[in-house]
Design an enzyme around this catalytic site. Structure first.
Site, PDB file in Angstrom:
ATOM      1  N   GLU A  90     -54.486  -7.852 -13.989  1.00 21.77           N
ATOM      2  CA  GLU A  90     -55.668  -7.907 -12.575  1.00 21.77           C
ATOM      3  C   GLU A  90     -56.746  -7.400 -12.434  1.00 21.77           C
ATOM      4  O   GLU A  90     -56.658  -6.654 -13.517  1.00 21.77           O
ATOM      5  CB  GLU A  90     -54.855  -7.156 -11.026  1.00 21.77           C
ATOM      6  CG  GLU A  90     -53.414  -8.030 -11.185  1.00 21.77           C
ATOM      7  CD  GLU A  90     -52.317  -6.791 -11.899  1.00 21.77           C
ATOM      8  OE1 GLU A  90     -52.622  -6.469 -12.423  1.00 21.77           O
ATOM      9  OE2 GLU A  90     -51.321  -6.910 -11.405  1.00 21.77           O
ATOM     10  N   CYS A 105     -63.728  -3.781  -9.865  1.00 27.84           N
ATOM     11  CA  CYS A 105     -62.250  -3.242 -10.312  1.00 27.84           C
ATOM     12  C   CYS A 105     -61.564  -3.487 -11.362  1.00 27.84           C
ATOM     13  O   CYS A 105     -60.373  -4.251 -11.261  1.00 27.84           O
ATOM     14  CB  CYS A 105     -61.062  -2.569  -9.258  1.00 27.84           C
ATOM     15  SG  CYS A 105     -60.234  -1.711 -10.036  1.00 27.84           S
ATOM     16  N   GLY A 159     -54.283   0.928 -16.220  1.00 27.77           N
ATOM     17  CA  GLY A 159     -54.299   1.326 -17.553  1.00 27.77           C
ATOM     18  C   GLY A 159     -55.033   2.925 -16.887  1.00 27.77           C
ATOM     19  O   GLY A 159     -55.638   3.135 -16.350  1.00 27.77           O
ATOM     20  N   GLU A 160     -55.031   3.658 -18.580  1.00 26.77           N
ATOM     21  CA  GLU A 160     -55.038   4.952 -18.977  1.00 26.77           C
ATOM     22  C   GLU A 160     -56.520   4.769 -19.303  1.00 26.77           C
ATOM     23  O   GLU A 160     -56.225   4.620 -20.453  1.00 26.77           O
ATOM     24  CB  GLU A 160     -54.336   5.887 -18.907  1.00 26.77           C
ATOM     25  CG  GLU A 160     -55.492   7.381 -18.955  1.00 26.77           C
ATOM     26  CD  GLU A 160     -55.888   7.940 -18.266  1.00 26.77           C
ATOM     27  OE1 GLU A 160     -55.911   7.839 -16.643  1.00 26.77           O
ATOM     28  OE2 GLU A 160     -57.257   8.273 -18.734  1.00 26.77           O
ATOM     29  N   SER A 212     -57.895  11.116 -10.620  1.00 33.27           N
ATOM     30  CA  SER A 212     -57.044  11.451  -9.898  1.00 33.27           C
ATOM     31  C   SER A 212     -56.591  12.702  -9.562  1.00 33.27           C
ATOM     32  O   SER A 212     -55.567  13.290 -11.369  1.00 33.27           O
ATOM     33  CB  SER A 212     -55.907  10.467 -10.106  1.00 33.27           C
ATOM     34  OG  SER A 212     -56.460   8.824 -10.657  1.00 33.27           O
ATOM     35  N   LEU A 213     -56.131  13.927  -8.841  1.00 35.97           N
ATOM     36  CA  LEU A 213     -55.672  14.661  -8.608  1.00 35.97           C
ATOM     37  C   LEU A 213     -54.227  14.491  -8.013  1.00 35.97           C
ATOM     38  O   LEU A 213     -53.275  15.112  -9.187  1.00 35.97           O
ATOM     39  CB  LEU A 213     -56.882  16.047  -8.708  1.00 35.97           C
ATOM     40  CG  LEU A 213     -56.237  17.409  -8.186  1.00 35.97           C
ATOM     41  CD1 LEU A 213     -56.549  17.736  -9.835  1.00 35.97           C
ATOM     42  CD2 LEU A 213     -57.049  17.890  -7.447  1.00 35.97           C
ATOM     43  N   CYS A 331     -54.771   0.375  -4.920  1.00 36.54           N
ATOM     44  CA  CYS A 331     -54.585   0.992  -5.715  1.00 36.54           C
ATOM     45  C   CYS A 331     -53.201   1.271  -5.729  1.00 36.54           C
ATOM     46  O   CYS A 331     -52.178   2.008  -5.260  1.00 36.54           O
ATOM     47  CB  CYS A 331     -54.640   2.910  -5.324  1.00 36.54           C
ATOM     48  SG  CYS A 331     -56.793   2.802  -4.691  1.00 36.54           S
TER      49      CYS A 331
HETATM   50  N1  SAH Z   1     -55.212   5.499 -15.407  1.00 36.38           N
HETATM   51  C1  SAH Z   1     -56.602   5.856 -14.209  1.00 36.38           C
HETATM   52  C2  SAH Z   1     -56.957   4.829 -13.472  1.00 36.38           C
HETATM   53  C3  SAH Z   1     -55.686   4.402 -12.217  1.00 36.38           C
HETATM   54  S1  SAH Z   1     -57.128   4.192 -10.912  1.00 36.38           S
HETATM   55  C4  SAH Z   1     -56.230   6.752 -13.319  1.00 36.38           C
HETATM   56  O1  SAH Z   1     -55.046   7.672 -13.166  1.00 36.38           O
HETATM   57  O2  SAH Z   1     -57.502   7.288 -12.561  1.00 36.38           O
HETATM   58  C5  SAH Z   1     -55.514   3.612 -10.138  1.00 36.38           C
HETATM   59  C6  SAH Z   1     -56.034   4.937  -8.937  1.00 36.38           C
HETATM   60  O3  SAH Z   1     -54.736   4.797  -8.080  1.00 36.38           O
HETATM   61  C7  SAH Z   1     -55.250   6.228  -9.510  1.00 36.38           C
HETATM   62  O4  SAH Z   1     -56.187   7.373  -8.565  1.00 36.38           O
HETATM   63  C8  SAH Z   1     -53.696   6.524  -8.852  1.00 36.38           C
HETATM   64  O5  SAH Z   1     -52.915   7.501  -9.012  1.00 36.38           O
HETATM   65  C9  SAH Z   1     -54.138   5.692  -7.910  1.00 36.38           C
HETATM   66  N2  SAH Z   1     -52.403   4.685  -7.619  1.00 36.38           N
HETATM   67  C10 SAH Z   1     -51.148   5.439  -8.031  1.00 36.38           C
HETATM   68  N3  SAH Z   1     -49.999   4.162  -7.697  1.00 36.38           N
HETATM   69  C11 SAH Z   1     -50.975   4.505  -6.496  1.00 36.38           C
HETATM   70  C12 SAH Z   1     -50.041   4.119  -4.439  1.00 36.38           C
HETATM   71  N4  SAH Z   1     -49.440   3.490  -4.742  1.00 36.38           N
HETATM   72  N5  SAH Z   1     -50.583   4.608  -3.909  1.00 36.38           N
HETATM   73  C13 SAH Z   1     -52.242   4.920  -4.011  1.00 36.38           C
HETATM   74  N6  SAH Z   1     -52.838   5.274  -4.607  1.00 36.38           N
HETATM   75  C14 SAH Z   1     -52.260   5.307  -5.689  1.00 36.38           C
END
Ligand code: SAH
Length: 338
Positions: A90, A105, A159-160, A212-213, A331
């Site tokens: 996506e 995005c 993806g990361e 993403s903490l 997200c």
């Molecule tokens: N892998 C990277 C890029 C992904 S960004 C990362 O982890 O930052 C996508 C963002 O959405 C990240 O902050 C991820 O943790 C968050 N995310 C994933 N699943 C989610 C959910 N179910 N609800 C809200 N945020 C979520």
């Protein structure tokens, strides 16, 4: 068929010469592809008809297809893009009424192997890295489809990005140089791959960093984010301080509020403690359901209390607007499904 988005300017020069044309034609083509988002060769009015015909027979601009397009009631558009090998990921276009920004995005991988327990992409597993041109193709696809110019790019799709470091850095260079998007308007989001955060901080072109903490207490973070077992919160913080020092920028901390798990007062205080010596902004993301739901959304009151507690530490806190949830574009909801 050649695919022109795969070429650097130099390679494009060689290519046009191989077709018996002068080098400067490559600059024209480049400008049509990147600045003007040409959909096909017919619109390239300063390129003569004969050469356009030659190009049509031998090349195309992109080799990606829009497999599906969904428009949310809030204006967010989600594209499911199919790559040459049939895999899909996506790309989401987000527009905000009160801002002139148009953010793309983008996905950096098909799937992901970090295994965050609350994320739909993780449930899909890992398939492969995306090539730099496949990342660019996502932005060009949006521009072609909407005739709008993207002003911001966030690596927050599937993806990361730091697990596909070289390709992502290469894409960032091109986005910055040829799509003319300032490096501050390019944001990379990571779950916290510490050595790569250091490497990124040492680069010439350092994008805005979001991390993403999601939890500031190690034993609980471990249960939702396996990366905590490899690079724990202490190491992560050291790398973030390094990023801030090297880049002179603040880091954005993303924090998913999961009802009764990460959204409690105790967790807010843990987070306050963790960030007390960090130059950061906080972006709170209310959890978006992903189907199999062992986690739940936070209630509004708890979100407000959490925000208030952080603000009383003098931090800038925003609650992420839920974009495109009605089309599963929010997200964590991206999993390449049709
Ligand atoms: N892998 C990277 C890029 C992904 S960004 C990362 O982890 O930052 C996508 C963002 O959405 C990240 O902050 C991820 O943790 C968050 N995310 C994933 N699943 C989610 C959910 N179910 N609800 C809200 N945020 C979520």
């Amino acid at each position: 068929m050649k695919v022109l988005v795969k070429y650097s300017l130099k390679e494009l020069e060689d290519y046009v010469e191989s077709l018996g044309e002068k080098k400067f034609r490559a600059h024209q083509l480049f400008s049509w592809i990147y600045s003007k988002s040409a959909v096909d060769f017919d619109v390239m009015s300063d390129i003569n008809k004969d050469f356009r015909e030659k190009l049509k027979n031998d090349a195309k601009i992109l080799d990606t297809k829009i497999k599906k397009k969904q428009v949310s009631s809030d204006g967010t558009i989600k594209y499911l893009i199919e790559f040459q090998d049939g895999n899909c990921a996506e790309t989401v276009l987000m527009r905000f009424d009160n801002r002139s920004n148009l953010s793309a995005c983008v996905s950096s991988q098909i799937g992901c192997y970090m295994g965050c327990d609350f994320c739909a992409t993780a449930k899909r597993g890992f398939v492969r890295n995306l090539e730099p041109y496949e990342i660019l193709s996502q932005i060009l696809t949006i521009q072609q489809d909407t005739s709008l110019k993207i002003t911001n790019v966030v690596f927050m799709g599937q993806g990361e990005p730091l697990n596909n470091f070289d390709n992502v850095c290469q894409a960032i260079k091109i986005i910055n140089k040829y799509l003319n998007i300032g490096i501050r308007r390019i944001t990379l989001s990571t779950c916290g791959i510490v050595p790569k955060i250091i490497e990124l901080s040492n680069m010439e072109l350092v994008p805005t960093l979001a991390v993403s903490l999601h939890c500031a207490q190690s034993n609980i973070r471990k249960t939702i984010m396996p990366v905590e077992n490899k690079y724990n919160l202490d190491e992560l913080k050291k790398s973030l301080i390094y990023y801030c020092e090297k880049s002179g920028k603040r880091v954005t901390l993303e924090y998913v509020l999961i009802g009764s798990l990460t959204d409690t007062k105790e967790m807010a205080l843990k987070l306050c403690e963790y960030i007390s010596d960090l130059k950061c902004n906080i972006n709170l993301i209310p959890y978006n359901p992903i189907g199999v739901d062992k986690y739940k959304k936070p209630n509004k009151k708890d979100v407000m209390i959490f925000k208030y507690l952080l603000e009383s530490q003098g931090k800038k806190v925003t609650v992420r607007l839920e974009r495109g949830a009605d089309i599963d574009a929010a997200c964590g909801q991206l999993a390449g499904r049709i």
